[in-house]
Design an enzyme around this catalytic site. Structure first.
Site, PDB file in Angstrom:
ATOM      1  N   ASP A  14      16.395  44.454  45.384  1.00  0.00           N
ATOM      2  CA  ASP A  14      15.744  43.176  45.054  1.00  0.00           C
ATOM      3  C   ASP A  14      14.409  42.899  45.745  1.00  0.00           C
ATOM      4  OD1 ASP A  14      18.152  43.011  43.713  1.00  0.00           O
ATOM      5  OD2 ASP A  14      19.003  41.486  45.021  1.00  0.00           O
ATOM      6  N   LYS A  76      20.508  42.964  37.823  1.00  0.00           N
ATOM      7  CA  LYS A  76      21.867  42.590  38.212  1.00  0.00           C
ATOM      8  C   LYS A  76      21.967  41.081  38.403  1.00  0.00           C
ATOM      9  CE  LYS A  76      21.388  43.253  43.239  1.00  0.00           C
ATOM     10  NZ  LYS A  76      21.635  41.888  43.659  1.00  0.00           N
ATOM     11  N   CYS A 109      22.532  39.973  49.507  1.00  0.00           N
ATOM     12  CA  CYS A 109      22.762  41.166  48.690  1.00  0.00           C
ATOM     13  C   CYS A 109      22.905  42.435  49.514  1.00  0.00           C
ATOM     14  CB  CYS A 109      21.664  41.307  47.644  1.00  0.00           C
ATOM     15  SG  CYS A 109      21.676  39.931  46.452  1.00  0.00           S
TER      16      CYS A 109
END
Length: 180
Positions: A14, A76, A109
């Site tokens: 990310d 995602k 994450c």
């Protein structure tokens, strides 16, 4: 335990346009992740990159996309990458046992992905100088938790030099300027 190129997958989580500017030390994180991507390409380590909700957070930052080469880039919605079927299949499909993780946000994450991989028996290494959160406290809590859970907390240089294994090779000579 050594981080070996033939056993590793580099996971970049990310590092996106709208997320990067809010992080602690974003320039350091991007620079070190760029080094990891270049090293992975040079020594044959597969790369999986993720983008959390790209419609809202944007694409991977151009500085990384430009050197990502043949990386698999997956959107995602789950915080743990391993909860996403596409990611889990891509990771397991490499048949490698070591996950080297860089990414954002460390306490969300990154920690959830690393914890999921540890639960499944993979060797996990979190690259501390290529991982970030919005606050230093969150970043430190992530690294402390993962260290206590058995993840290796490493730096970019540790990863690169362990992947290389020895000096004097063409790969060493090509990557050395990225470290200096």
């Amino acid at each position: 335990m050594l981080i070996r190129a033939q056993d590793s997958v580099l996971i970049v989580i990310d590092m996106q346009d709208r997320l990067v500017p809010a992080m602690q030390a974003p320039a350091r994180t991007i620079r070190n992740t760029r080094t990891l991507l270049c090293a992975a390409a040079e020594v044959g380590v597969p790369v999986i990159m993720t983008e959390q909700y790209p419609a809202g957070l944007g694409a991977t930052v151009p500085e990384l996309a430009a050197v990502a080469g043949g990386a698999t880039v997956l959107p995602k919605m789950h915080f743990s990458c391993m909860e996403d079927d596409g990611f889990a299949a891509a990771f397991r499909g490499t048949a490698r046992k070591q996950a080297v993780i860089a990414g954002m946000e460390a306490h969300i994450c990154v920690v959830q992905t690393a914890a999921s991989l540890i639960e499944e028996g993979f060797d996990v290494f979190v690259v501390s100088d290529a991982t970030a959160s919005r606050t230093l406290e969150s970043e430190q809590a992530c690294l402390a938790r993962l260290n206590a859970s058995g993840a290796g907390i490493v730096t970019t240089e540790m990863v690169v030099f362990e992947w290389l294994g020895k000096a004097g090779t063409p790969a060493f000579k090509k990557l050395l300027p990225l470290i200096k």
